[in-house]
Write a protein that holds these residues in place. Structure first.
Motif, mmCIF file in Angstrom:
data_model
loop_
_atom_site.group_PDB
_atom_site.id
_atom_site.type_symbol
_atom_site.label_atom_id
_atom_site.label_comp_id
_atom_site.label_asym_id
_atom_site.label_seq_id
_atom_site.Cartn_x
_atom_site.Cartn_y
_atom_site.Cartn_z
ATOM 1 N N ASP A 31 35.259 40.513 35.945
ATOM 2 C CA ASP A 31 33.906 41.063 35.901
ATOM 3 C C ASP A 31 33.870 42.461 36.504
ATOM 4 O O ASP A 31 33.421 42.665 37.634
ATOM 5 N N VAL A 32 34.334 43.428 35.730
ATOM 6 C CA VAL A 32 34.350 44.818 36.175
ATOM 7 C C VAL A 32 33.013 45.464 35.818
ATOM 8 O O VAL A 32 32.610 45.483 34.651
ATOM 9 N N PRO A 34 30.485 48.148 34.729
ATOM 10 C CA PRO A 34 30.688 49.348 33.907
ATOM 11 C C PRO A 34 30.689 50.647 34.707
ATOM 12 O O PRO A 34 31.475 51.558 34.436
ATOM 13 N N GLY A 35 29.801 50.744 35.704
ATOM 14 C CA GLY A 35 29.771 51.959 36.507
ATOM 15 C C GLY A 35 31.064 52.187 37.272
ATOM 16 O O GLY A 35 31.521 53.322 37.421
ATOM 17 N N ALA A 36 31.672 51.106 37.763
ATOM 18 C CA ALA A 36 32.945 51.222 38.476
ATOM 19 C C ALA A 36 34.044 51.668 37.525
ATOM 20 O O ALA A 36 34.886 52.497 37.877
ATOM 21 N N CYS A 37 34.032 51.132 36.314
ATOM 22 C CA CYS A 37 35.028 51.517 35.313
ATOM 23 C C CYS A 37 34.927 53.012 35.010
ATOM 24 O O CYS A 37 35.930 53.720 34.961
ATOM 25 N N GLU A 38 33.713 53.486 34.821
ATOM 26 C CA GLU A 38 33.515 54.907 34.515
ATOM 27 C C GLU A 38 33.951 55.790 35.679
ATOM 28 O O GLU A 38 34.567 56.844 35.486
ATOM 29 N N TYR A 39 33.664 55.354 36.911
ATOM 30 C CA TYR A 39 34.051 56.128 38.092
ATOM 31 C C TYR A 39 35.571 56.266 38.158
ATOM 32 O O TYR A 39 36.100 57.367 38.364
ATOM 33 N N VAL A 40 36.290 55.153 38.000
ATOM 34 C CA VAL A 40 37.751 55.191 38.087
ATOM 35 C C VAL A 40 38.322 56.050 36.969
ATOM 36 O O VAL A 40 39.232 56.860 37.182
ATOM 37 N N THR A 63 41.293 45.264 37.195
ATOM 38 C CA THR A 63 41.244 43.811 37.316
ATOM 39 C C THR A 63 40.446 43.432 38.553
ATOM 40 O O THR A 63 40.588 44.060 39.607
ATOM 41 N N VAL A 64 39.628 42.407 38.431
ATOM 42 C CA VAL A 64 38.891 41.847 39.565
ATOM 43 C C VAL A 64 39.370 40.421 39.797
ATOM 44 O O VAL A 64 39.440 39.614 38.869
ATOM 45 N N TYR A 65 39.730 40.126 41.055
ATOM 46 C CA TYR A 65 40.119 38.774 41.458
ATOM 47 C C TYR A 65 39.019 38.205 42.353
ATOM 48 O O TYR A 65 38.757 38.735 43.424
ATOM 49 N N ARG A 66 38.396 37.119 41.892
ATOM 50 C CA ARG A 66 37.302 36.492 42.642
ATOM 51 C C ARG A 66 37.708 35.167 43.269
ATOM 52 O O ARG A 66 37.244 34.813 44.342
ATOM 53 N N LYS A 67 38.552 34.404 42.593
ATOM 54 C CA LYS A 67 38.950 33.089 43.080
ATOM 55 C C LYS A 67 40.460 32.995 43.047
ATOM 56 O O LYS A 67 41.067 33.245 41.998
ATOM 57 N N PRO A 68 41.094 32.641 44.154
ATOM 58 C CA PRO A 68 40.480 32.469 45.475
ATOM 59 C C PRO A 68 40.014 33.804 46.040
ATOM 60 O O PRO A 68 40.447 34.855 45.589
ATOM 61 N N ALA A 69 39.128 33.733 47.007
ATOM 62 C CA ALA A 69 38.563 34.950 47.594
ATOM 63 C C ALA A 69 39.652 35.769 48.278
ATOM 64 O O ALA A 69 40.496 35.243 48.988
ATOM 65 N N VAL A 70 39.655 37.060 48.048
ATOM 66 C CA VAL A 70 40.612 37.977 48.668
ATOM 67 C C VAL A 70 39.842 39.159 49.234
ATOM 68 O O VAL A 70 38.796 39.546 48.707
ATOM 69 N N PRO A 71 40.353 39.779 50.311
ATOM 70 C CA PRO A 71 39.623 40.891 50.917
ATOM 71 C C PRO A 71 39.643 42.159 50.074
ATOM 72 O O PRO A 71 38.785 43.008 50.231
#
Length: 264
Positions: A31-32, A34-40, A63-71
């Protein structure tokens, strides 16, 4: 569970030209925003416009990793061909803005290395290496297998490839001995060499401060190698395949699972 990698639809608004002939392609996973994608994309694209190397192709992966939770769930990877040489960088951050800033610094270090191949990377490394997703031993699986013809080269050349591709370890055939071998970052000098059997230093003139591994390389199958890596909690394991008698690398991926690199 992380979504499969899918290409970001490219439209007139989604394209960011690095030069008149190059477009920075983007893949997303998870779940990236769109604003973050454009910024990068804008940050990396602006950096590539200023590099002295001739960038022939460029691909960005978020890439976004949500599970398991990571800092640090936001991972950014860039793959380039610069001056005819593949270059890859991968870093994480709490947010994509942070990851993009760190990645620009890493890319700059790699392109400096490309322009000055006789100068090794600094050691010890910075503290912004991507930490693996915490996954308990016993729940890790080999989720990716890479098989390719190993390049025959000298350890210095293998170290350059490792640095430019942002690898922890690189599998190759040692031109001095004909043995499967790995180079990796570690030890007092930052560069270690391990062969299946040979213990001698690299022959001839070298520019890399080598430390040669003197410990026996274990003979294992893939299952036993996974069990050993589970127990040792190391980033990778170099071993002799019990069936093929070739060198193999089992490594821990960012998602906490394992990858396996073997020779064709």
């Amino acid at each position: 569970m992380t979504k499969p990698v899918v290409p970001l639809p490219i439209t007139t608004d989604e394209r960011h030209s690095v030069s008149s002939t190059l477009t920075l392609a983007v893949d997303i996973s998870g779940d990236v925003v769109p604003g973050a994608c454009e910024y990068v994309r804008r940050r990396i694209g602006a950096f590539l416009r200023r590099v002295p190397a001739q960038v022939e192709s460029a691909k960005l992966k978020l890439t976004v990793y949500r599970k398991p939770a990571v800092p640090r769930p936001a991972l950014v990877q860039v793959n380039l061909v610069a001056d005819g040489q593949p270059v890859r960088a991968q870093l994480t951050g709490a947010f994509f803005q942070e990851a993009a800033t760190l990645l620009r610094k890493r890319l700059n270090e790699q392109l400096v290395r490309l322009q000055n191949p006789a100068v090794p990377r600094p050691w010890p490394p910075p503290r912004d290496e991507p930490p693996s997703v915490p996954r308990p031993a016993g729940q890790r699986e080999v989720v990716r297998r890479k098989q390719y013809p190993l390049r025959t080269c000298r350890p210095d050349d293998a170290a350059l490839t490792m640095d430019l591709m942002d690898y922890r370890v690189h599998l190759f055939v040692d031109a001095d001995t004909g043995e499967d071998a790995v180079v990796y970052r570690g030890g007092p000098t930052g560069y270690r060499l391990a062969r299946l059997a040979g213990l001698s230093p690299p022959a001839g003139t070298v520019t890399t401060p080598w430390v040669v591994n003197v410990h026996p390389v274990p003979r294992l199958d893939a299952r036993a190698a996974c069990e050993r890596l589970d127990a040792l909690e190391l980033p990778f394991l170099f071993f002799r395949d019990a069936e093929t008698d070739r060198g193999v690398v089992l490594y821990q991926r960012y998602d906490g699972h394992y990858g396996l690199v073997t020779a064709t």
